[in-house]
Design a protein around this motif. Structure first.
Motif, PDB file in Angstrom:
ATOM      1  N   HIS A   2      14.353  -1.405   4.403  1.00 64.04           N
ATOM      2  CA  HIS A   2      15.289  -1.659   5.497  1.00 64.04           C
ATOM      3  C   HIS A   2      14.568  -2.013   6.796  1.00 64.04           C
ATOM      4  CE1 HIS A   2      18.292  -0.827   8.628  1.00 64.04           C
ATOM      5  NE2 HIS A   2      19.228  -0.876   7.696  1.00 64.04           N
ATOM      6  N   HIS A   3      13.494  -1.296   7.127  1.00 65.06           N
ATOM      7  CA  HIS A   3      12.922  -1.398   8.470  1.00 65.06           C
ATOM      8  C   HIS A   3      11.531  -2.027   8.533  1.00 65.06           C
ATOM      9  CE1 HIS A   3      16.111   1.012  10.328  1.00 65.06           C
ATOM     10  NE2 HIS A   3      15.998   1.874   9.334  1.00 65.06           N
ATOM     11  N   ALA A   4      10.726  -1.899   7.488  1.00 63.59           N
ATOM     12  CA  ALA A   4       9.319  -2.293   7.571  1.00 63.59           C
ATOM     13  C   ALA A   4       9.117  -3.746   7.159  1.00 63.59           C
ATOM     14  CB  ALA A   4       8.464  -1.370   6.706  1.00 63.59           C
ATOM     15  N   ASP A   5       7.925  -4.239   7.427  1.00 67.66           N
ATOM     16  CA  ASP A   5       7.549  -5.582   6.980  1.00 67.66           C
ATOM     17  C   ASP A   5       6.950  -5.565   5.578  1.00 67.66           C
ATOM     18  OD1 ASP A   5       8.071  -7.110   9.512  1.00 67.66           O
ATOM     19  OD2 ASP A   5       6.633  -5.653  10.273  1.00 67.66           O
ATOM     20  N   GLY A   6       6.549  -4.401   5.132  1.00 63.36           N
ATOM     21  CA  GLY A   6       5.971  -4.277   3.806  1.00 63.36           C
ATOM     22  C   GLY A   6       5.847  -2.823   3.422  1.00 63.36           C
ATOM     23  N   VAL A   7       5.324  -2.601   2.235  1.00 64.45           N
ATOM     24  CA  VAL A   7       5.198  -1.241   1.712  1.00 64.45           C
ATOM     25  C   VAL A   7       3.859  -1.094   1.010  1.00 64.45           C
ATOM     26  CG1 VAL A   7       6.402  -1.857  -0.439  1.00 64.45           C
ATOM     27  CG2 VAL A   7       6.300   0.535   0.276  1.00 64.45           C
ATOM     28  N   HIS A   8       3.213   0.052   1.256  1.00 60.02           N
ATOM     29  CA  HIS A   8       2.019   0.429   0.511  1.00 60.02           C
ATOM     30  C   HIS A   8       2.458   1.351  -0.620  1.00 60.02           C
ATOM     31  CE1 HIS A   8      -1.423  -1.047   2.910  1.00 60.02           C
ATOM     32  NE2 HIS A   8      -0.578  -0.971   3.933  1.00 60.02           N
ATOM     33  N   ILE A   9       2.301   0.861  -1.855  1.00 60.36           N
ATOM     34  CA  ILE A   9       2.610   1.681  -3.019  1.00 60.36           C
ATOM     35  C   ILE A   9       1.463   2.653  -3.242  1.00 60.36           C
ATOM     36  CG2 ILE A   9       3.158   1.614  -5.481  1.00 60.36           C
ATOM     37  CD1 ILE A   9       5.235   0.316  -3.557  1.00 60.36           C
ATOM     38  N   HIS A  10       1.778   3.839  -3.710  1.00 64.12           N
ATOM     39  CA  HIS A  10       0.745   4.845  -3.960  1.00 64.12           C
ATOM     40  C   HIS A  10      -0.134   4.412  -5.130  1.00 64.12           C
ATOM     41  CE1 HIS A  10      -1.100   8.744  -4.846  1.00 64.12           C
ATOM     42  NE2 HIS A  10      -0.760   9.083  -3.617  1.00 64.12           N
ATOM     43  N   PRO A  11      -1.435   4.767  -5.120  1.00 67.28           N
ATOM     44  CA  PRO A  11      -2.291   4.423  -6.264  1.00 67.28           C
ATOM     45  C   PRO A  11      -1.782   4.973  -7.599  1.00 67.28           C
ATOM     46  CG  PRO A  11      -3.644   5.078  -4.397  1.00 67.28           C
ATOM     47  CD  PRO A  11      -2.214   5.352  -4.005  1.00 67.28           C
ATOM     48  N   LEU A  12      -0.999   6.051  -7.559  1.00 66.16           N
ATOM     49  CA  LEU A  12      -0.455   6.611  -8.797  1.00 66.16           C
ATOM     50  C   LEU A  12       0.792   5.819  -9.181  1.00 66.16           C
ATOM     51  CD1 LEU A  12      -1.203   9.102 -10.622  1.00 66.16           C
ATOM     52  CD2 LEU A  12       0.742  10.250  -9.558  1.00 66.16           C
ATOM     53  N   ASN A  13       0.569   4.592  -9.651  1.00 63.53           N
ATOM     54  CA  ASN A  13       1.703   3.744 -10.010  1.00 63.53           C
ATOM     55  C   ASN A  13       1.549   3.217 -11.426  1.00 63.53           C
ATOM     56  OD1 ASN A  13       0.571   0.785  -9.913  1.00 63.53           O
ATOM     57  ND2 ASN A  13      -0.185   1.730  -8.025  1.00 63.53           N
ATOM     58  N   THR A  14       2.674   2.951 -12.048  1.00 66.23           N
ATOM     59  CA  THR A  14       2.725   2.417 -13.408  1.00 66.23           C
ATOM     60  C   THR A  14       3.719   1.265 -13.434  1.00 66.23           C
ATOM     61  OG1 THR A  14       4.598   3.755 -14.172  1.00 66.23           O
ATOM     62  CG2 THR A  14       2.405   4.781 -14.277  1.00 66.23           C
ATOM     63  N   PRO A  15       3.660   0.406 -14.454  1.00 63.38           N
ATOM     64  CA  PRO A  15       4.683  -0.640 -14.567  1.00 63.38           C
ATOM     65  C   PRO A  15       6.101  -0.065 -14.614  1.00 63.38           C
ATOM     66  CG  PRO A  15       2.833  -1.142 -15.995  1.00 63.38           C
ATOM     67  CD  PRO A  15       2.589   0.242 -15.470  1.00 63.38           C
ATOM     68  N   THR A  16       6.264   1.097 -15.257  1.00 61.71           N
ATOM     69  CA  THR A  16       7.580   1.725 -15.333  1.00 61.71           C
ATOM     70  C   THR A  16       8.058   2.141 -13.953  1.00 61.71           C
ATOM     71  OG1 THR A  16       7.089   2.549 -17.556  1.00 61.71           O
ATOM     72  CG2 THR A  16       8.904   3.601 -16.375  1.00 61.71           C
ATOM     73  N   TYR A  17       7.203   2.793 -13.199  1.00 61.77           N
ATOM     74  CA  TYR A  17       7.550   3.220 -11.845  1.00 61.77           C
ATOM     75  C   TYR A  17       7.854   2.021 -10.956  1.00 61.77           C
ATOM     76  CZ  TYR A  17       6.614   4.836  -7.046  1.00 61.77           C
ATOM     77  OH  TYR A  17       6.678   5.086  -5.706  1.00 61.77           O
ATOM     78  N   LEU A  18       7.040   0.974 -11.045  1.00 64.36           N
ATOM     79  CA  LEU A  18       7.281  -0.208 -10.224  1.00 64.36           C
ATOM     80  C   LEU A  18       8.627  -0.839 -10.546  1.00 64.36           C
ATOM     81  CD1 LEU A  18       3.713  -1.821 -10.359  1.00 64.36           C
ATOM     82  CD2 LEU A  18       4.740  -0.630  -8.412  1.00 64.36           C
ATOM     83  N   ALA A  19       8.946  -0.933 -11.837  1.00 66.34           N
ATOM     84  CA  ALA A  19      10.179  -1.605 -12.254  1.00 66.34           C
ATOM     85  C   ALA A  19      11.421  -0.748 -12.027  1.00 66.34           C
ATOM     86  CB  ALA A  19      10.083  -2.001 -13.723  1.00 66.34           C
ATOM     87  N   GLU A  20      11.314   0.554 -12.296  1.00 68.73           N
ATOM     88  CA  GLU A  20      12.496   1.415 -12.270  1.00 68.73           C
ATOM     89  C   GLU A  20      12.754   2.079 -10.916  1.00 68.73           C
ATOM     90  OE1 GLU A  20      12.402   4.244 -15.443  1.00 68.73           O
ATOM     91  OE2 GLU A  20      12.307   2.697 -17.023  1.00 68.73           O
ATOM     92  N   THR A  21      11.710   2.219 -10.114  1.00 74.09           N
ATOM     93  CA  THR A  21      11.869   2.907  -8.832  1.00 74.09           C
ATOM     94  C   THR A  21      11.584   1.982  -7.651  1.00 74.09           C
ATOM     95  OG1 THR A  21      11.248   5.027  -9.854  1.00 74.09           O
ATOM     96  CG2 THR A  21      11.144   4.880  -7.448  1.00 74.09           C
ATOM     97  N   VAL A  22      10.414   1.363  -7.633  1.00 72.55           N
ATOM     98  CA  VAL A  22      10.012   0.593  -6.450  1.00 72.55           C
ATOM     99  C   VAL A  22      10.923  -0.605  -6.221  1.00 72.55           C
ATOM    100  CG1 VAL A  22       8.199  -0.873  -5.481  1.00 72.55           C
ATOM    101  CG2 VAL A  22       7.612   1.341  -6.501  1.00 72.55           C
ATOM    102  N   VAL A  23      11.066  -1.456  -7.211  1.00 70.11           N
ATOM    103  CA  VAL A  23      11.813  -2.698  -7.014  1.00 70.11           C
ATOM    104  C   VAL A  23      13.270  -2.449  -6.635  1.00 70.11           C
ATOM    105  CG1 VAL A  23      12.660  -4.775  -8.172  1.00 70.11           C
ATOM    106  CG2 VAL A  23      10.263  -4.104  -8.427  1.00 70.11           C
ATOM    107  N   PRO A  24      14.023  -1.611  -7.365  1.00 67.65           N
ATOM    108  CA  PRO A  24      15.431  -1.437  -6.980  1.00 67.65           C
ATOM    109  C   PRO A  24      15.613  -0.724  -5.643  1.00 67.65           C
ATOM    110  CG  PRO A  24      14.857  -0.020  -8.849  1.00 67.65           C
ATOM    111  CD  PRO A  24      13.727  -0.952  -8.666  1.00 67.65           C
ATOM    112  N   GLU A  25      14.753   0.236  -5.319  1.00 70.96           N
ATOM    113  CA  GLU A  25      14.929   0.956  -4.061  1.00 70.96           C
ATOM    114  C   GLU A  25      14.556   0.077  -2.860  1.00 70.96           C
ATOM    115  OE1 GLU A  25      16.563   3.546  -3.967  1.00 70.96           O
ATOM    116  OE2 GLU A  25      16.411   4.336  -6.007  1.00 70.96           O
ATOM    117  N   LEU A  26      13.511  -0.717  -2.980  1.00 67.38           N
ATOM    118  CA  LEU A  26      13.194  -1.653  -1.907  1.00 67.38           C
ATOM    119  C   LEU A  26      14.329  -2.660  -1.719  1.00 67.38           C
ATOM    120  CD1 LEU A  26       9.408  -2.510  -2.459  1.00 67.38           C
ATOM    121  CD2 LEU A  26      10.397  -1.133  -0.618  1.00 67.38           C
ATOM    122  N   ALA A  27      14.873  -3.137  -2.831  1.00 66.50           N
ATOM    123  CA  ALA A  27      15.973  -4.102  -2.751  1.00 66.50           C
ATOM    124  C   ALA A  27      17.192  -3.482  -2.086  1.00 66.50           C
ATOM    125  CB  ALA A  27      16.316  -4.606  -4.152  1.00 66.50           C
TER     126      ALA A  27
END
Length: 342
Positions: free
Chosen positions: A174-199
């Motif tokens: 909503h507010h930032a120009d970008g996001v730093h994802i935590h190093p503890l990331n997986t394809p599942t986390y990126l697809a199921e949590t990061v992408v929909p919540e950022l959207a």
């Protein structure tokens, strides 16, 4: 897709040398973490040494007032000709309260207010308009002309937020120009949590997810011999164990079908059993967190894993290899070139 190099904790002259080597190897930027050494001084050293993007990844926000952070970011944007990105994070309660002696609660709403306060400072610097931010945690209303750095030729520094949980990801969207994802990331986390919540956060602001810079650290396991890859694999295993011991990150293992991983890590951590912590991260678990290949295949492996999600991938171990052999970064030239054209 851009490939950056993560670093932190180096003497300032070493940071300058690393910046030059990273630029020569084709890396797009340096992502500078904050630990025992401040991120901003390292950013200044790098910005004055090489034409390369400079990102704090991330600087701790709350111990510094929004005005102090805005002033430093403004100077770095000016010194780097607009190549600086301000990455901010909350850190965790114990460090903020007991190491920095600063207020922490509530971290999410406080960070949102902090970001908006920094933006208000940028606006006052550039336009000369009165400083006028009145939020629940920060109230800024005084900036005499003699205390303002004034306008610069570079654009306002983009602000990126570190985010793990859904609420903070939505704030970033909503507010930032970008996001730093935590190093503890997986394809599942990126697809199921990061992408929909950022959207979801972007939609609240009437923005498109594509407007965001998505910066994803990667545990890259690379080498032509398995013995070379094994070294980075085991370093990654220990890092996953270390990060995974944090209770807030337990859900990432649960998404993989490995509930109970974080409690097992914490039990061994409390016992001081580092080898036991590493043993909790089986090869099956580890494979979700690493991207692996030879020097000929690693660019394709990175592209396959992160294309369509990450705009910037960050080599987590690159600076470690460089400190052991300054010539090591030369091997990345073909990889950075391939990713830049992907």
């Amino acid at each position: 897709m851009k490939l950056d190099l993560m670093t932190g904790g180096l003497p300032l002259r070493s940071v300058q040398e690393l910046a030059r080597h990273a630029r020569d190897a084709g890396f797009a930027g340096l992502v500078i973490t904050e630990g025992g050494r401040t991120a901003y001084l390292s950013c200044a050293a790098a910005a004055l040494a090489a034409d390369i993007d400079i990102l704090t990844g991330v600087a701790v926000a709350f111990p510094r007032s929004p005005m102090v952070t805005a002033q430093v970011a403004w100077e770095l944007a000016d010194a780097s000709d607009g190549r600086f990105r301000l990455g901010l994070g909350t850190q965790v309660r114990a460090h903020i309260e007991r190491r920095y002696g600063s207020a922490f609660d509530p971290p999410g709403p406080r960070m949102r207010d902090y970001l908006l306060a920094v933006r208000a400072c940028f606006d006052a610097f550039r336009t000369g308009a009165p400083l006028d931010h009145h939020g629940p945690h920060y109230d800024l209303s005084l900036l005499p002309a003699m205390w303002s750095p004034g306008p610069i030729d570079a654009p306002d520094p983009p602000i990126d937020l570190a985010a793990v949980n859904p609420w903070m990801l939505r704030v970033a969207g909503h507010h930032a120009d970008g996001v730093h994802i935590h190093p503890l990331n997986t394809p599942t986390y990126l697809a199921e949590t990061v992408v929909p919540e950022l959207a979801a956060g972007a939609a609240q602001a009437g923005r498109e997810p594509g407007d965001l810079e998505i910066i994803v650290p990667a545990f890259v396991v690379v080498g032509n011999a398995d013995s070379d890859r094994a070294r980075w694999r085991e370093l990654a295993r220990m890092q996953v164990a270390f990060y995974g011991s944090t209770p807030n990150y337990a859900f990432i293992f649960e998404q993989l079908g490995h509930p109970g991983t974080t409690p097992a890590l914490r039990e061994r951590q409390k016992a001081g059993d580092l080898a036991g912590m590493a043993a909790v991260i089986t090869d099956d678990i580890l494979g979700h967190f690493t991207v692996e290949g030879t020097w000929a295949t690693i660019a394709d492996a990175i592209t396959d894993r992160y294309s369509g999600i990450a705009t910037r991938v960050v080599s987590y171990f690159g600076a470690i290899a460089w400190t052991e052999d300054p010539q090591e970064l030369r091997r990345w030239g073909d990889v950075t070139g391939a990713l830049a054209s992907a």
